[in-house]
Motif scaffolding. Structure first.
Motif, PDB file in Angstrom:
ATOM      1  N   PHE A   1       0.877  -1.165   0.000  1.00 59.86           N
ATOM      2  CA  PHE A   1       0.000   0.000   0.000  1.00 59.86           C
ATOM      3  C   PHE A   1       0.922   1.225   0.000  1.00 59.86           C
ATOM      4  N   ILE A   2       0.574   2.221  -0.807  1.00 62.03           N
ATOM      5  CA  ILE A   2       1.504   3.331  -1.067  1.00 62.03           C
ATOM      6  C   ILE A   2       0.888   4.670  -0.664  1.00 62.03           C
ATOM      7  N   ASP A   3       1.669   5.441   0.069  1.00 62.21           N
ATOM      8  CA  ASP A   3       1.361   6.835   0.362  1.00 62.21           C
ATOM      9  C   ASP A   3       2.271   7.660  -0.543  1.00 62.21           C
ATOM     10  N   LEU A   4       1.682   8.288  -1.565  1.00 61.99           N
ATOM     11  CA  LEU A   4       2.472   8.946  -2.615  1.00 61.99           C
ATOM     12  C   LEU A   4       2.477  10.454  -2.425  1.00 61.99           C
ATOM     13  N   GLU A   5       3.680  10.997  -2.363  1.00 62.40           N
ATOM     14  CA  GLU A   5       3.864  12.452  -2.380  1.00 62.40           C
ATOM     15  C   GLU A   5       4.658  12.784  -3.633  1.00 62.40           C
ATOM     16  N   VAL A   6       4.095  13.621  -4.508  1.00 62.82           N
ATOM     17  CA  VAL A   6       4.738  13.893  -5.787  1.00 62.82           C
ATOM     18  C   VAL A   6       4.921  15.398  -5.964  1.00 62.82           C
ATOM     19  N   SER A   7       6.138  15.798  -6.264  1.00 69.14           N
ATOM     20  CA  SER A   7       6.452  17.213  -6.469  1.00 69.14           C
ATOM     21  C   SER A   7       6.061  17.618  -7.890  1.00 69.14           C
ATOM     22  N   LEU A   8       5.305  18.700  -8.007  1.00 65.76           N
ATOM     23  CA  LEU A   8       4.781  19.151  -9.305  1.00 65.76           C
ATOM     24  C   LEU A   8       4.978  20.654  -9.454  1.00 65.76           C
TER      25      LEU A   8
ATOM     26  N   LYS B   1      -5.464   3.551 -11.605  1.00 60.51           N
ATOM     27  CA  LYS B   1      -5.595   2.348 -12.435  1.00 60.51           C
ATOM     28  C   LYS B   1      -4.266   1.608 -12.553  1.00 60.51           C
ATOM     29  N   SER B   2      -3.160   2.352 -12.481  1.00 65.07           N
ATOM     30  CA  SER B   2      -1.842   1.726 -12.630  1.00 65.07           C
ATOM     31  C   SER B   2      -1.518   0.796 -11.469  1.00 65.07           C
ATOM     32  N   ARG B   3      -2.010   1.128 -10.272  1.00 66.91           N
ATOM     33  CA  ARG B   3      -1.695   0.305  -9.092  1.00 66.91           C
ATOM     34  C   ARG B   3      -2.813   0.467  -8.073  1.00 66.91           C
ATOM     35  N   ASP B   4      -3.481  -0.639  -7.750  1.00 73.49           N
ATOM     36  CA  ASP B   4      -4.591  -0.521  -6.806  1.00 73.49           C
ATOM     37  C   ASP B   4      -4.113  -0.246  -5.382  1.00 73.49           C
ATOM     38  N   GLY B   5      -2.789  -0.397  -5.152  1.00 69.71           N
ATOM     39  CA  GLY B   5      -2.261  -0.168  -3.815  1.00 69.71           C
ATOM     40  C   GLY B   5      -1.993   1.287  -3.483  1.00 69.71           C
ATOM     41  N   ILE B   6      -2.181   2.202  -4.438  1.00 70.28           N
ATOM     42  CA  ILE B   6      -1.947   3.616  -4.141  1.00 70.28           C
ATOM     43  C   ILE B   6      -3.115   4.140  -3.311  1.00 70.28           C
ATOM     44  N   VAL B   7      -2.833   4.485  -2.073  1.00 67.95           N
ATOM     45  CA  VAL B   7      -3.880   4.889  -1.135  1.00 67.95           C
ATOM     46  C   VAL B   7      -4.035   6.401  -1.108  1.00 67.95           C
ATOM     47  N   HIS B   8      -2.924   7.119  -0.937  1.00 69.18           N
ATOM     48  CA  HIS B   8      -2.947   8.583  -0.889  1.00 69.18           C
ATOM     49  C   HIS B   8      -2.124   9.144  -2.042  1.00 69.18           C
ATOM     50  N   ILE B   9      -2.614  10.227  -2.641  1.00 71.49           N
ATOM     51  CA  ILE B   9      -1.846  10.964  -3.646  1.00 71.49           C
ATOM     52  C   ILE B   9      -1.803  12.422  -3.185  1.00 71.49           C
ATOM     53  N   ARG B  10      -0.596  12.892  -2.820  1.00 69.23           N
ATOM     54  CA  ARG B  10      -0.456  14.254  -2.310  1.00 69.23           C
ATOM     55  C   ARG B  10       0.474  15.047  -3.201  1.00 69.23           C
ATOM     56  N   PRO B  11      -0.073  15.930  -4.035  1.00 71.85           N
ATOM     57  CA  PRO B  11       0.805  16.795  -4.833  1.00 71.85           C
ATOM     58  C   PRO B  11       1.451  17.859  -3.950  1.00 71.85           C
ATOM     59  N   VAL B  12       2.705  18.122  -4.203  1.00 75.59           N
ATOM     60  CA  VAL B  12       3.440  19.167  -3.470  1.00 75.59           C
ATOM     61  C   VAL B  12       3.977  20.150  -4.499  1.00 75.59           C
ATOM     62  N   TYR B  13       3.640  21.424  -4.319  1.00 80.15           N
ATOM     63  CA  TYR B  13       4.050  22.469  -5.257  1.00 80.15           C
ATOM     64  C   TYR B  13       5.105  23.350  -4.596  1.00 80.15           C
ATOM     65  N   PRO B  14       6.038  23.880  -5.374  1.00 82.36           N
ATOM     66  CA  PRO B  14       7.070  24.752  -4.796  1.00 82.36           C
ATOM     67  C   PRO B  14       6.470  25.905  -3.998  1.00 82.36           C
ATOM     68  N   GLU B  15       5.331  26.421  -4.510  1.00 83.83           N
ATOM     69  CA  GLU B  15       4.699  27.541  -3.806  1.00 83.83           C
ATOM     70  C   GLU B  15       4.219  27.130  -2.418  1.00 83.83           C
ATOM     71  N   MET B  16       3.700  25.894  -2.304  1.00 87.86           N
ATOM     72  CA  MET B  16       3.228  25.425  -0.998  1.00 87.86           C
ATOM     73  C   MET B  16       4.391  25.274  -0.037  1.00 87.86           C
ATOM     74  N   GLU B  17       5.513  24.722  -0.554  1.00 87.38           N
ATOM     75  CA  GLU B  17       6.679  24.571   0.303  1.00 87.38           C
ATOM     76  C   GLU B  17       7.204  25.937   0.740  1.00 87.38           C
ATOM     77  N   ALA B  18       7.195  26.876  -0.209  1.00 82.25           N
ATOM     78  CA  ALA B  18       7.659  28.226   0.124  1.00 82.25           C
ATOM     79  C   ALA B  18       6.737  28.878   1.142  1.00 82.25           C
ATOM     80  N   LEU B  19       5.424  28.605   1.004  1.00 82.61           N
ATOM     81  CA  LEU B  19       4.448  29.176   1.929  1.00 82.61           C
ATOM     82  C   LEU B  19       4.693  28.668   3.347  1.00 82.61           C
TER      83      LEU B  19
END
Length: 396
Positions: A301-308, A322-340
């Motif tokens: 089971f995967i908790d995914l954080e992806v920088s975009l 659809k690629s993997r039924d084990g992906i539970v969370h998908i959290r996009p992280v943007y440079p602006e959010m990190e800067a904030l």
């Protein structure tokens, strides 16, 4: 005498709506095999049989079948209720199972449980205390007083109950204690439902100083020893139930002990649960798809954080799912959010105000709706709690 200590099965638990029943079945198959192969004389189940007070019928059936298999050949088993369990439900089938050597304890009792083991001819005395909430203790501890006073009152009451049962200990018996409590010094993870209010429902290790050769605890999901008199140990949960437990090795505990002797502990590691992993894709979606093509962590089971740098569309989310039924969370992280978040650390402005400034900057002056602000704060809070949990995650 060889004692197999386990707990925190949480039968019926899901992970974000995904059933864990198949994994729990595999764990119980593995547990039965371990009990047989290791010649266990006694099974101690230290609470949280189920994940809720009203478990699904499939979870109850799984427990009854497992208890029957674990006690084949006359091996005794003692089970206590945890804070997730409905105590009367756990104990309700006592008339049907007692003759088989299965002892089910829902609410605190005054006497130790006595079990005899056929293989060694030894007798065990067990001070078995199920989760002692105020209601189950049948008294109100929340009198006027500060947290320390409440904690002392609760801890003292637990100690009195343990001492009451331990009166039956003797030099000729294997003397054991078992409970489902939070002992000071134990390390938590996110998947345990708190059983202390601001620390008031914690137990000092001295409350367990009743002369037991071994104390078997349930509640904390990482296996660990707790400092105190004698050997005090949490067996941990058999499966990882939250991503704060990612990377933890799961196990049960085998205890070898004779009357008056020092216990010898062996951790028996389990292989039946699906791993929980965290992916942090700094290289964006391309990196995620490469990992998927490579077959990385195929059973996890995967908790995914992806920088975009650009907003993730619904089509991207659907493709990942659809690629993997084990992906539970998908959290996009943007440079602006990190800067904030970095700006919030350096600024005296409250985080909600900083988010509003960021939103206005991104949208040309539009005001964010309140629910958007609340959602952002929830994400930040979730991230902080998981980071804290990882930081202490020497958490056992």
């Amino acid at each position: 005498m060889r004692i197999l200590h386990t707990g925190d099965w949480h039968l019926g638990r899901t992970l974000e709506g995904r059933s864990r029943l198949a994994e729990q079945e595999r764990f119980l198959d593995e547990l039965v095999k371990l009990a047989d192969d290791q010649q266990a004389d006694l099974i101690l189940m230290a609470g949280d049989v189920y994940d809720s007070v009203n478990p699904p019928a499939s979870a109850e059936q799984l427990f009854y079948e497992a208890a029957a298999r674990l006690t084949e050949g006359g091996r005794p088993m003692v089970v206590i209720a945890g804070n997730h369990d409905q105590p009367e439900r756990v104990a309700s089938v006592t008339p049907l199972v007692a003759a088989r050597g299965i002892t089910l304890i829902g609410t605190p009792i005054a006497d130790a449980v006595t079990v005899a083991t056929a293989r060694t001819g030894e007798t065990a005395k067990i001070a078995a205390l199920p989760y002692p909430s105020e209601a189950r203790l049948n008294e109100l501890l929340s009198v006027d007083g500060d947290e320390d006073q409440l904690r002392r009152a609760y801890s003292e009451r637990v100690g009195k109950l343990m001492k009451m049962m331990a009166r039956e200990f003797s030099p000729q018996t294997v003397n054991l204690a078992m409970s489902h409590i939070y002992v000071l010094g134990g390390v938590e993870s996110d998947s345990e439902r708190p059983i202390q209010v601001g620390g008031a429902y914690t137990v000092d290790p001295s409350a367990l100083a009743v002369g037991a050769d071994y104390t078997a605890l349930g509640h904390l999901h990482r296996s660990q020893a707790v400092k105190g008199e004698g050997m005090i140990r949490y067996s941990g949960s058999p499966l990882a139930y939250s991503f704060s437990e990612a990377g933890q090795a799961k196990s049960v505990t085998m205890v070898d002990v004779s009357p008056g002797g020092a216990p010898v502990i062996e951790e028996l590691f389990l292989s039946s649960g699906r791993p929980l992993v965290r992916w942090k894709a700094k290289g964006g979606l391309d990196e995620v798809y490469r990992w998927l093509d490579e077959g990385r962590d195929p059973e996890a089971f995967i908790d995914l954080e992806v920088s975009l740098t650009e907003a993730m569309g619904l089509a991207d989310i659907q493709r990942l799912r659809k690629s993997r039924d084990g992906i539970v969370h998908i959290r996009p992280v943007y440079p602006e959010m990190e800067a904030l978040e970095l700006e919030s650390e350096r600024s005296r402005l409250p985080l909600p105000d900083l988010f509003r400034k960021f939103y206005q900057r991104q949208t040309g002056g539009a005001e964010p709706e309140d629910h958007l602000v609340d959602l952002f704060l929830e994400l930040v809070e979730e991230e902080e709690s998981e980071s804290e949990s990882d930081g202490t995650e020497v958490k056992s």
